[in-house]
Design an enzyme around this catalytic site. Structure first.
Site, PDB file in Angstrom:
ATOM      1  N   GLU A  90       0.824  -1.205   0.000  1.00  0.00           N
ATOM      2  CA  GLU A  90       0.000   0.000   0.000  1.00  0.00           C
ATOM      3  C   GLU A  90       0.862   1.261   0.000  1.00  0.00           C
ATOM      4  O   GLU A  90       1.960   1.270   0.568  1.00  0.00           O
ATOM      5  CB  GLU A  90      -0.906   0.001   1.240  1.00  0.00           C
ATOM      6  CG  GLU A  90      -1.896  -1.150   1.210  1.00  0.00           C
ATOM      7  CD  GLU A  90      -2.708  -1.280   2.493  1.00  0.00           C
ATOM      8  OE1 GLU A  90      -3.889  -1.602   2.392  1.00  0.00           O
ATOM      9  OE2 GLU A  90      -2.172  -1.048   3.580  1.00  0.00           O
ATOM     10  N   CYS A 103       3.534   8.549   1.155  1.00  0.00           N
ATOM     11  CA  CYS A 103       4.115   7.638   2.143  1.00  0.00           C
ATOM     12  C   CYS A 103       4.282   6.297   1.439  1.00  0.00           C
ATOM     13  O   CYS A 103       3.299   5.654   1.075  1.00  0.00           O
ATOM     14  CB  CYS A 103       3.168   7.542   3.341  1.00  0.00           C
ATOM     15  SG  CYS A 103       3.735   6.364   4.576  1.00  0.00           S
ATOM     16  N   CYS A 110       7.017  -6.836   7.390  1.00  0.00           N
ATOM     17  CA  CYS A 110       8.205  -6.321   8.070  1.00  0.00           C
ATOM     18  C   CYS A 110       8.664  -7.346   9.095  1.00  0.00           C
ATOM     19  O   CYS A 110       7.847  -7.979   9.752  1.00  0.00           O
ATOM     20  CB  CYS A 110       7.890  -4.991   8.756  1.00  0.00           C
ATOM     21  SG  CYS A 110       9.354  -4.269   9.551  1.00  0.00           S
ATOM     22  N   CYS A 114       7.404  -4.730  15.635  1.00  0.00           N
ATOM     23  CA  CYS A 114       6.914  -3.753  16.628  1.00  0.00           C
ATOM     24  C   CYS A 114       5.446  -4.093  16.929  1.00  0.00           C
ATOM     25  O   CYS A 114       4.647  -4.247  16.000  1.00  0.00           O
ATOM     26  CB  CYS A 114       7.032  -2.334  16.091  1.00  0.00           C
ATOM     27  SG  CYS A 114       8.692  -1.929  15.539  1.00  0.00           S
ATOM     28  N   CYS A 117       2.248  -2.166  15.449  1.00  0.00           N
ATOM     29  CA  CYS A 117       2.220  -1.840  14.016  1.00  0.00           C
ATOM     30  C   CYS A 117       1.610  -2.979  13.201  1.00  0.00           C
ATOM     31  O   CYS A 117       2.025  -4.140  13.325  1.00  0.00           O
ATOM     32  CB  CYS A 117       3.653  -1.564  13.565  1.00  0.00           C
ATOM     33  SG  CYS A 117       3.845  -1.449  11.774  1.00  0.00           S
ATOM     34  N   SER A 192      12.465   6.809   7.401  1.00  0.00           N
ATOM     35  CA  SER A 192      12.239   6.494   8.810  1.00  0.00           C
ATOM     36  C   SER A 192      12.727   5.081   9.090  1.00  0.00           C
ATOM     37  O   SER A 192      12.383   4.151   8.377  1.00  0.00           O
ATOM     38  CB  SER A 192      10.745   6.609   9.111  1.00  0.00           C
ATOM     39  OG  SER A 192      10.466   6.076  10.393  1.00  0.00           O
ATOM     40  N   SER A 215      12.447   5.835  14.794  1.00  0.00           N
ATOM     41  CA  SER A 215      11.298   5.433  15.611  1.00  0.00           C
ATOM     42  C   SER A 215      11.801   5.070  17.000  1.00  0.00           C
ATOM     43  O   SER A 215      12.371   4.004  17.195  1.00  0.00           O
ATOM     44  CB  SER A 215      10.597   4.231  14.985  1.00  0.00           C
ATOM     45  OG  SER A 215      10.083   4.602  13.735  1.00  0.00           O
ATOM     46  N   CYS A 334      -0.213   5.992  10.112  1.00  0.00           N
ATOM     47  CA  CYS A 334       1.064   5.348  10.426  1.00  0.00           C
ATOM     48  C   CYS A 334       0.809   4.008  11.079  1.00  0.00           C
ATOM     49  O   CYS A 334       0.018   3.906  12.017  1.00  0.00           O
ATOM     50  CB  CYS A 334       1.851   6.173  11.442  1.00  0.00           C
ATOM     51  SG  CYS A 334       2.286   7.772  10.875  1.00  0.00           S
TER      52      CYS A 334
HETATM   53  N1  SAH Z   1       9.843   0.777   9.520  1.00  0.00           N
HETATM   54  C1  SAH Z   1      10.042   2.166   9.629  1.00  0.00           C
HETATM   55  C2  SAH Z   1       9.109   2.985   8.760  1.00  0.00           C
HETATM   56  C3  SAH Z   1       7.665   2.559   8.713  1.00  0.00           C
HETATM   57  S1  SAH Z   1       6.662   2.835  10.090  1.00  0.00           S
HETATM   58  C4  SAH Z   1       9.960   2.610  11.068  1.00  0.00           C
HETATM   59  O1  SAH Z   1       9.468   1.838  11.893  1.00  0.00           O
HETATM   60  O2  SAH Z   1      10.414   3.692  11.364  1.00  0.00           O
HETATM   61  C5  SAH Z   1       6.428   4.626  10.143  1.00  0.00           C
HETATM   62  C6  SAH Z   1       6.199   5.162  11.542  1.00  0.00           C
HETATM   63  O3  SAH Z   1       4.908   4.782  12.050  1.00  0.00           O
HETATM   64  C7  SAH Z   1       7.214   4.664  12.537  1.00  0.00           C
HETATM   65  O4  SAH Z   1       7.652   5.700  13.361  1.00  0.00           O
HETATM   66  C8  SAH Z   1       6.407   3.673  13.342  1.00  0.00           C
HETATM   67  O5  SAH Z   1       6.957   3.418  14.585  1.00  0.00           O
HETATM   68  C9  SAH Z   1       5.059   4.362  13.379  1.00  0.00           C
HETATM   69  N2  SAH Z   1       3.947   3.500  13.756  1.00  0.00           N
HETATM   70  C10 SAH Z   1       3.842   2.160  13.616  1.00  0.00           C
HETATM   71  N3  SAH Z   1       2.653   1.726  14.082  1.00  0.00           N
HETATM   72  C11 SAH Z   1       1.991   2.825  14.519  1.00  0.00           C
HETATM   73  C12 SAH Z   1       0.699   3.038  15.085  1.00  0.00           C
HETATM   74  N4  SAH Z   1      -0.143   2.021  15.285  1.00  0.00           N
HETATM   75  N5  SAH Z   1       0.342   4.297  15.397  1.00  0.00           N
HETATM   76  C13 SAH Z   1       1.174   5.344  15.163  1.00  0.00           C
HETATM   77  N6  SAH Z   1       2.401   5.206  14.624  1.00  0.00           N
HETATM   78  C14 SAH Z   1       2.811   3.961  14.312  1.00  0.00           C
HETATM   79 FE1  SF4 Z   2       8.363  -2.582  10.797  1.00  0.00          FE
HETATM   80 FE2  SF4 Z   2       8.340   0.053  11.160  1.00  0.00          FE
HETATM   81 FE3  SF4 Z   2       6.157  -1.427  11.636  1.00  0.00          FE
HETATM   82 FE4  SF4 Z   2       8.232  -1.617  13.262  1.00  0.00          FE
HETATM   83  S1  SF4 Z   2       6.961   0.187  12.926  1.00  0.00           S
HETATM   84  S2  SF4 Z   2       7.064  -3.330  12.442  1.00  0.00           S
HETATM   85  S3  SF4 Z   2       9.910  -1.406  11.833  1.00  0.00           S
HETATM   86  S4  SF4 Z   2       7.130  -1.108   9.676  1.00  0.00           S
END
Ligand code: SAH
Ligand code: SF4
Length: 342
Positions: A90, A103, A110, A114, A117, A192, A215, A334
């Site tokens: 996406e 974005c 991934c 995390c 996410c 990021s 992050s 995000c």
């Molecule tokens: N993998 C990279 C980039 C993709 S995620 C990273 O983790 O930085 C982009 C951003 O969204 C990151 O800062 C991530 O931590 C944040 N993110 C992930 N899940 C989220 C959520 N449920 N609510 C808000 N931000 C979130």
């Molecule tokens: Fe991957 Fe970024 Fe999501 Fe963490 S926040 S699982 S690194 S996409």
């Protein structure tokens, strides 16, 4: 061969093996990255025989837009692309005043896990090729061009961890930046990362003009580890050392991302600890209320708690903005992208 995987010299080489003059390479390059053609037949400045050869040998169809969704305010669009092997990714367009921010995704799923996410919750499927990263942008560039607009910013904050697919992400970045093609300013491009320390070091040494966001999400190791398994590999001290080194080497400000989760990391205690850790570093904290995902129980912060968090940080001398959430009604915020059909 998916045409967006090729750089200009590679297109030249291909043309030479076809017995075509090499100056045609630039015509193809400009057709792709200035006019946003997405089929060989649109290259009206090329001879028919070459267009036919391109259709046979250089695919345009490695990334099929299959669905899109617009948010209720019409400002955010999420497009689902199907890859040649049926995987789904996406890409999100956010319109904000004059900004048109994309974005983009770098992986299917991934591996970083995390907990908050949706992409992490689906696990890792595969890396995107540089061409698959590039094609997401060209798709939207074409769409915006038809409205007399253009992509103004690109953030690598979609599905996947860009520093876990470093080479392809940088190849895509270079292709966007190419002055004979898309000519997209590196300063309008932000990557990021979850915090893969060796890659941050490599990135610092390459001294690119691209912006870097980290992050962070927690100010002590126990809490960060409970949210982000990567913290076992690289703890906060190591991560922040790499960030300091980045700022020293590049002179560039670094951004820390913080998804505010009620009662977890939006507490005054976390704000104070964060303020102490970041004091004196050329940085900025981007806090965003947590977006809901299926696999995580945590709740978003409240407005009052977010404001308090920001105040404590700023008192400690660390600038902080609270970002507004975008596209939540279409699961385009995000951390909400999961490459599901919708
Ligand atoms: N993998 C990279 C980039 C993709 S995620 C990273 O983790 O930085 C982009 C951003 O969204 C990151 O800062 C991530 O931590 C944040 N993110 C992930 N899940 C989220 C959520 N449920 N609510 C808000 N931000 C979130
Ligand atoms: Fe991957 Fe970024 Fe999501 Fe963490 S926040 S699982 S690194 S996409």
């Amino acid at each position: 061969m998916f045409i967006y995987n090729l750089d200009l010299p590679e297109i030249e080489k291909t043309l030479i093996t076809w017995g075509e003059p090499s100056y045609r390479a630039l015509q193809i390059w400009q057709g792709l990255y200035q006019n946003f053609h997405n089929s060989a037949s649109q290259f009206s400045n090329l001879p028919k025989s070459l267009r036919e050869k391109m259709t046979l040998e250089l695919g345009f169809s490695g990334m099929e837009p299959v669905r899109f969704l617009d948010s209720s305010d019409g400002q955010t669009r999420k497009t689902l692309f199907k890859l040649h092997d049926d995987h789904l990714v996406e890409t999100v367009l956010m319109r904000y005043n004059k900004r048109r921010t994309l974005c983009i995704s770098t992986q299917v799923g991934c591996a970083m896990g995390c907990v908050f996410c949706a992409t992490g919750q689906m696990g890792f499927k595969r890396n995107l090729t540089s061409g698959e990263i590039v094609a997401q942008v060209m798709y939207y560039a074409r769409l915006l061009q038809a409205e007399g607009q253009a992509v103004t910013n690109i953030v690598v904050m979609g599905m996947g961890e860009p520093f876990h697919n470093y080479d392809n992400t940088m190849a895509a970045s270079d292709r966007f930046n190419n002055s004979e093609g898309f000519n997209f300013g590196a300063r309008r491009f932000t990557i990021s990362t979850v915090g893969l320390v060796p890659m941050i070091k490599r990135f610092s040494n390459e001294k690119r003009q691209v912006n870097l966001a980290i992050s962070l999400h927690a100010a002590d190791d126990d809490l960060r580890l409970s949210m982000m398994p990567v913290n076992k590999r690289y703890n906060i001290d190591e991560l922040l050392d790499a960030c300091r080194e980045y700022v020293e080497k590049t002179g560039r400000r670094i951004t820390f991302e913080w998804a505010l989760i009620n009662g977890v990391n939006d507490t005054p205690e976390q704000a104070r600890k964060l303020g102490m850790r970041l004091k004196g570093l050329l940085c900025h904290v981007n806090a965003i209320p947590l977006n809901p995902t299926k696999g995580y129980e945590g709740k978003s912060t409240t407005h009052e708690r977010a404001i308090k968090f920001k105040e404590i940080l700023e008192k400690a001398g660390v600038p902080c903005t609270i970002r507004i959430r975008r596209g939540i009604d279409i699961q385009a915020g995000c951390g909400q992208l999961a490459g599901r059909s919708f």
